[in-house]
Design a protein around this motif. Sequence first.
Motif, PDB file in Angstrom:
ATOM      1  N   GLU A  23       1.317   2.741   1.873  1.00 14.68           N
ATOM      2  CA  GLU A  23       1.688   3.523   0.688  1.00 14.68           C
ATOM      3  C   GLU A  23       2.058   2.597  -0.465  1.00 14.68           C
ATOM      4  O   GLU A  23       1.683   2.844  -1.616  1.00 14.68           O
ATOM      5  CB  GLU A  23       2.837   4.470   1.015  1.00 14.68           C
ATOM      6  CG  GLU A  23       2.440   5.601   1.917  1.00 14.68           C
ATOM      7  CD  GLU A  23       3.613   6.430   2.405  1.00 14.68           C
ATOM      8  OE1 GLU A  23       3.351   7.522   2.942  1.00 14.68           O
ATOM      9  OE2 GLU A  23       4.780   6.019   2.261  1.00 14.68           O
ATOM     10  N   LEU A  27       0.366   2.534  -4.090  1.00 14.29           N
ATOM     11  CA  LEU A  27       1.156   2.689  -5.320  1.00 14.29           C
ATOM     12  C   LEU A  27       0.881   1.542  -6.280  1.00 14.29           C
ATOM     13  O   LEU A  27       0.722   1.753  -7.491  1.00 14.29           O
ATOM     14  CB  LEU A  27       2.646   2.780  -4.991  1.00 14.29           C
ATOM     15  CG  LEU A  27       3.079   4.062  -4.278  1.00 14.29           C
ATOM     16  CD1 LEU A  27       4.514   3.931  -3.760  1.00 14.29           C
ATOM     17  CD2 LEU A  27       2.957   5.272  -5.187  1.00 14.29           C
ATOM     18  N   TYR A  85       7.810   8.644  -6.585  1.00 12.84           N
ATOM     19  CA  TYR A  85       7.407   8.863  -5.200  1.00 12.84           C
ATOM     20  C   TYR A  85       8.345   9.915  -4.617  1.00 12.84           C
ATOM     21  O   TYR A  85       9.564   9.758  -4.656  1.00 12.84           O
ATOM     22  CB  TYR A  85       7.509   7.553  -4.420  1.00 12.84           C
ATOM     23  CG  TYR A  85       7.152   7.693  -2.962  1.00 12.84           C
ATOM     24  CD1 TYR A  85       5.823   7.648  -2.553  1.00 12.84           C
ATOM     25  CD2 TYR A  85       8.129   7.857  -1.999  1.00 12.84           C
ATOM     26  CE1 TYR A  85       5.482   7.779  -1.220  1.00 12.84           C
ATOM     27  CE2 TYR A  85       7.798   7.988  -0.662  1.00 12.84           C
ATOM     28  CZ  TYR A  85       6.475   7.945  -0.282  1.00 12.84           C
ATOM     29  OH  TYR A  85       6.153   8.074   1.043  1.00 12.84           O
ATOM     30  N   VAL A 109       3.664  11.089  -7.026  1.00 10.54           N
ATOM     31  CA  VAL A 109       2.942  10.833  -5.786  1.00 10.54           C
ATOM     32  C   VAL A 109       3.816  11.349  -4.655  1.00 10.54           C
ATOM     33  O   VAL A 109       4.981  10.964  -4.547  1.00 10.54           O
ATOM     34  CB  VAL A 109       2.662   9.329  -5.582  1.00 10.54           C
ATOM     35  CG1 VAL A 109       1.930   9.090  -4.266  1.00 10.54           C
ATOM     36  CG2 VAL A 109       1.871   8.759  -6.754  1.00 10.54           C
ATOM     37  N   VAL A 121      -0.877  13.441  -7.185  1.00 10.16           N
ATOM     38  CA  VAL A 121      -1.399  12.613  -6.099  1.00 10.16           C
ATOM     39  C   VAL A 121      -0.561  12.870  -4.850  1.00 10.16           C
ATOM     40  O   VAL A 121       0.672  12.902  -4.925  1.00 10.16           O
ATOM     41  CB  VAL A 121      -1.359  11.103  -6.447  1.00 10.16           C
ATOM     42  CG1 VAL A 121      -1.860  10.256  -5.284  1.00 10.16           C
ATOM     43  CG2 VAL A 121      -2.168  10.804  -7.708  1.00 10.16           C
ATOM     44  N   SER A 122      -1.232  13.036  -3.720  1.00 10.92           N
ATOM     45  CA  SER A 122      -0.555  13.230  -2.438  1.00 10.92           C
ATOM     46  C   SER A 122      -1.208  12.358  -1.382  1.00 10.92           C
ATOM     47  O   SER A 122      -2.434  12.269  -1.320  1.00 10.92           O
ATOM     48  CB  SER A 122      -0.657  14.686  -1.974  1.00 10.92           C
ATOM     49  OG  SER A 122       0.123  15.533  -2.761  1.00 10.92           O
ATOM     50  N   PHE A 132      -5.657   9.633   0.049  1.00  9.75           N
ATOM     51  CA  PHE A 132      -4.898  10.326  -0.990  1.00  9.75           C
ATOM     52  C   PHE A 132      -5.755  11.396  -1.631  1.00  9.75           C
ATOM     53  O   PHE A 132      -6.971  11.274  -1.724  1.00  9.75           O
ATOM     54  CB  PHE A 132      -4.360   9.347  -2.043  1.00  9.75           C
ATOM     55  CG  PHE A 132      -5.426   8.559  -2.763  1.00  9.75           C
ATOM     56  CD1 PHE A 132      -5.896   8.965  -3.998  1.00  9.75           C
ATOM     57  CD2 PHE A 132      -5.947   7.399  -2.208  1.00  9.75           C
ATOM     58  CE1 PHE A 132      -6.872   8.238  -4.666  1.00  9.75           C
ATOM     59  CE2 PHE A 132      -6.919   6.665  -2.863  1.00  9.75           C
ATOM     60  CZ  PHE A 132      -7.385   7.083  -4.099  1.00  9.75           C
TER      61      PHE A 132
END
Length: 157
Positions: A23, A27, A85, A109, A121-122, A132
């Motif tokens: 992650e 990012l 986040y 995110v 965004v996920s 993602f």
Amino acid sequence: MILIIGLFCSLHVNAQISTRKLEAIYLYNFTKYINFPATSGSYVIGVLQEQNIADELQGNLKNKSEIAVKTIKSPSEAKVCNIIYVPKSASSQLAELVSQIEDTGVLIVTEEDLASEGAPVSFVVDGSKLRFKINQLALKKTGLQASSSLLSLAILI
């Protein structure tokens, strides 16, 4: 472009690399492939309410001096960040966060799949791969634009 595709495609969830490290890599790459409004070359990633996750992400990004990770306590603090986040534990605050950052150039995110609920965004786990989703309408509402290279790697909704 081949390097970008190779990097994103090689990010698998496995025993050697933690999901949180992957992650963090994503990012970092979002800062490169999303057109943020005038930045001085440095980025702030805010983690909503989870100091331990902020510390873990900062540790994974320790060699990236242009990125600072901090904990934010509430959605109202989001505007001082470039990326927010949202961990699973804070996902109930997504709607408030989305309303706070509309058209501010702040990217949300989420740790869990909340793209259909308004997250731009996920992260999602697809088999053994961390991937993602990009909600194109939600991304547009933030005032941000993703590169075609990034969009080609995303699950688009």
